[in-house]
Write a protein that holds these residues in place. Structure first.
Motif, mmCIF file in Angstrom:
data_model
loop_
_atom_site.group_PDB
_atom_site.id
_atom_site.type_symbol
_atom_site.label_atom_id
_atom_site.label_comp_id
_atom_site.label_asym_id
_atom_site.label_seq_id
_atom_site.Cartn_x
_atom_site.Cartn_y
_atom_site.Cartn_z
ATOM 1 N N GLU A 64 8.724 14.850 -2.135
ATOM 2 C CA GLU A 64 9.907 15.422 -1.497
ATOM 3 C C GLU A 64 9.735 15.564 0.006
ATOM 4 O OE1 GLU A 64 10.513 19.137 -3.432
ATOM 5 O OE2 GLU A 64 10.632 18.261 -5.443
ATOM 6 N N THR A 65 8.487 15.515 0.487
ATOM 7 C CA THR A 65 8.198 15.734 1.907
ATOM 8 C C THR A 65 7.864 14.433 2.635
ATOM 9 O OG1 THR A 65 5.801 16.052 1.611
ATOM 10 C CG2 THR A 65 7.223 17.966 1.266
ATOM 11 N N ALA A 66 7.909 13.315 1.934
ATOM 12 C CA ALA A 66 7.433 12.046 2.498
ATOM 13 C C ALA A 66 8.433 11.429 3.467
ATOM 14 C CB ALA A 66 7.132 11.061 1.373
ATOM 15 N N ASP A 67 7.902 10.804 4.518
ATOM 16 C CA ASP A 67 8.694 9.927 5.380
ATOM 17 C C ASP A 67 8.621 8.486 4.870
ATOM 18 O OD1 ASP A 67 9.365 11.942 7.411
ATOM 19 O OD2 ASP A 67 7.212 11.928 7.822
ATOM 20 N N THR A 68 7.467 8.145 4.304
ATOM 21 C CA THR A 68 7.261 6.834 3.669
ATOM 22 C C THR A 68 6.553 7.057 2.340
ATOM 23 O OG1 THR A 68 7.116 5.589 5.753
ATOM 24 C CG2 THR A 68 6.066 4.600 3.827
ATOM 25 N N PRO A 101 16.724 10.845 -0.005
ATOM 26 C CA PRO A 101 17.467 9.687 0.484
ATOM 27 C C PRO A 101 17.031 9.348 1.913
ATOM 28 C CG PRO A 101 18.952 11.255 -0.577
ATOM 29 C CD PRO A 101 17.628 11.938 -0.459
ATOM 30 N N GLY A 102 16.916 8.058 2.185
ATOM 31 C CA GLY A 102 16.515 7.630 3.517
ATOM 32 C C GLY A 102 15.025 7.478 3.702
ATOM 33 N N THR A 103 14.238 7.896 2.716
ATOM 34 C CA THR A 103 12.789 7.726 2.806
ATOM 35 C C THR A 103 12.442 6.248 2.724
ATOM 36 O OG1 THR A 103 12.426 9.868 1.757
ATOM 37 C CG2 THR A 103 10.576 8.331 1.738
ATOM 38 N N PHE A 151 4.608 -10.484 2.579
ATOM 39 C CA PHE A 151 5.390 -9.262 2.412
ATOM 40 C C PHE A 151 6.816 -9.517 2.854
ATOM 41 C CE2 PHE A 151 3.355 -8.780 6.616
ATOM 42 C CZ PHE A 151 4.464 -8.552 7.434
ATOM 43 N N VAL A 152 7.709 -8.633 2.405
ATOM 44 C CA VAL A 152 9.115 -8.688 2.780
ATOM 45 C C VAL A 152 9.496 -7.347 3.372
ATOM 46 C CG1 VAL A 152 11.498 -8.802 1.930
ATOM 47 C CG2 VAL A 152 9.781 -10.396 1.050
ATOM 48 N N ASP A 153 10.052 -7.375 4.575
ATOM 49 C CA ASP A 153 10.552 -6.169 5.232
ATOM 50 C C ASP A 153 12.071 -6.212 5.180
ATOM 51 O OD1 ASP A 153 11.435 -4.186 6.927
ATOM 52 O OD2 ASP A 153 9.977 -4.594 8.506
ATOM 53 N N ASP A 154 12.657 -5.385 4.329
ATOM 54 C CA ASP A 154 14.110 -5.313 4.237
ATOM 55 C C ASP A 154 14.605 -3.970 4.764
ATOM 56 O OD1 ASP A 154 16.613 -6.468 3.578
ATOM 57 O OD2 ASP A 154 16.701 -5.310 1.729
ATOM 58 N N GLY A 155 13.990 -3.531 5.835
ATOM 59 C CA GLY A 155 14.411 -2.287 6.471
ATOM 60 C C GLY A 155 13.810 -1.059 5.834
ATOM 61 N N ASP A 156 14.554 -0.420 4.943
ATOM 62 C CA ASP A 156 14.073 0.814 4.323
ATOM 63 C C ASP A 156 13.261 0.566 3.061
ATOM 64 O OD1 ASP A 156 16.322 -0.123 3.011
ATOM 65 O OD2 ASP A 156 17.002 1.860 2.399
ATOM 66 N N ILE A 157 13.198 -0.684 2.595
ATOM 67 C CA ILE A 157 12.351 -1.029 1.455
ATOM 68 C C ILE A 157 11.517 -2.253 1.814
ATOM 69 C CG2 ILE A 157 12.265 -1.756 -0.959
ATOM 70 C CD1 ILE A 157 14.741 -0.228 -1.536
ATOM 71 N N LEU A 158 10.211 -2.131 1.639
ATOM 72 C CA LEU A 158 9.290 -3.224 1.926
ATOM 73 C C LEU A 158 8.433 -3.488 0.694
ATOM 74 C CD1 LEU A 158 9.407 -1.151 4.603
ATOM 75 C CD2 LEU A 158 8.166 -3.066 5.622
ATOM 76 N N THR A 159 8.193 -4.746 0.399
ATOM 77 C CA THR A 159 7.368 -5.125 -0.746
ATOM 78 C C THR A 159 6.305 -6.102 -0.278
ATOM 79 O OG1 THR A 159 9.003 -6.839 -1.285
ATOM 80 C CG2 THR A 159 9.158 -4.762 -2.483
ATOM 81 N N SER A 160 5.157 -6.070 -0.933
ATOM 82 C CA SER A 160 4.070 -6.969 -0.535
ATOM 83 C C SER A 160 3.505 -7.681 -1.744
ATOM 84 C CB SER A 160 2.967 -6.197 0.197
ATOM 85 O OG SER A 160 2.383 -5.228 -0.648
#
Length: 320
Positions: A64-68, A101-103, A151-160
């Protein structure tokens, strides 16, 4: 004083210890720019993919406190079969439900299956380990999977992709948040390359060349010293002493992309470094990295990262 960016790493059941430790190692080398916490879905010790169990300090409440939030990878893959649907295990679903939301969300390797099962990747580009691409596509057809990239950077979601690509994506996040100078310093401290060329294609099982001297590594090194020159495929093939067709095929096998795309990528990387570390005008930087005009540099940089050279410099150039 600004609080450090909080990264929370979620350790699923059967987590790989190597990948679980990557975020702490990379973000921990930034002189306090990040705070890294590790949690499990229920706060209990978690089994690893090896022969030991890991006890963590935190339960899911820290999400609940995470930025990422980073979802670490797990396996061997049969242990992930419960994720091949839209139904997540209850503790994992409840844990993800705590994320604000927004994390920013990040996955390492099979962690993408968690995001996909939660429906968070529907309609979005993503990647995972190349060997699991067919299985991933079969069960999550709404995801635009690209198994050829690290990896893929799609803004607010990134996958590797698999294993060490977790290092790549963590360094990418440092570079994205604080610029290449900080990311390069972290890479030196951790004794890892600040940027790996190519994609997963270079790691897919294939016959090893009989003579490594017949590869393209020497030509790539030669080209990097001449980025300010208008290099062509013919120039590269002639340096490698190969036909155009053989060189292009071998280059793609080794690097995972075409020579032309690789050249553009290297020129953009060099341009970003100059934008961050010098006051050179954009047109002059374009000449230094091999783009014909400042307009060409602007177009390529915008296509790659979505901003203009001046906007990029304002963000990352110290003192600007």
């Amino acid at each position: 004083m600004t609080s450090p960016h909080r990264v929370v790493v979620l350790a699923p059941d059967r987590v790989y210890p190597f990948e679980l430790g990557m975020p702490s190692r990379i973000f921990g080398a930034t002189d306090g720019l990040y705070e890294v916490l590790t949690c499990t879905a229920d706060g209990r010790p978690v089994r690893t993919a090896t022969d030991f169990t890991i006890a963590v300090e935190h339960g899911p409440e820290v999400l609940e406190t995470a930025d990422t939030v980073i979802i670490a990878s797990f396996g061997p893959f049969p242990a992930a079969l419960g994720l091949l649907s839209s139904e997540l295990p209850d503790p994992l679903a409840a844990a993800l439900g705590r994320i604000r939301p927004g994390t920013r969300l990040v996955s390492i390797c099979t962690g993408a299956f968690v995001l996909a099962a939660a429906g968070l990747l529907d309609g979005r580009p993503a990647t995972t380990h190349w060997s699991l691409a067919d299985t991933f596509r079969e069960h999550f057809p709404k995801v635009r999977l690209d198994p050829d990239v690290l990896f893929v950077d799609d803004g607010d979601i990134l996958t590797s992709a698999g294993a060490a690509s977790g290092i790549d994506i963590c360094l990418h996040l440092v570079r994205k948040d604080h610029g290449s100078e900080v990311a390069n310093r972290v890479a030196r401290r951790c004794v890892v390359p600040p940027w790996r060329e190519g994609g997963q294609a270079q790691y897919i099982e294939q016959p090893v060349p009989q003579d490594p001297a017949n590869g393209t590594a020497a030509t790539r090194a030669w080209a990097l010293e001449r980025l300010d020159s208008p290099l062509t495929l013919t120039d590269l093939a002639q340096h490698a002493r190969m036909s155009l067709r053989t060189f292009a095929r071998r280059f793609n096998d080794e690097v995972g992309m075409s020579p032309g795309r690789w050249l553009v990528q290297q020129r953009i990387t060099r341009a970003r470094h100059l934008l961050e570390s010098t006051d050179l005008p954009v047109d002059e930087i374009a000449g230094h990295v091999g783009f014909a005009t400042g307009t060409s540099l602007r177009q390529h940089l915008h296509a790659a990262i979505g901003v203009s050279p001046l906007a990029y410099r304002r963000t990352f150039r110290t003192g600007v």
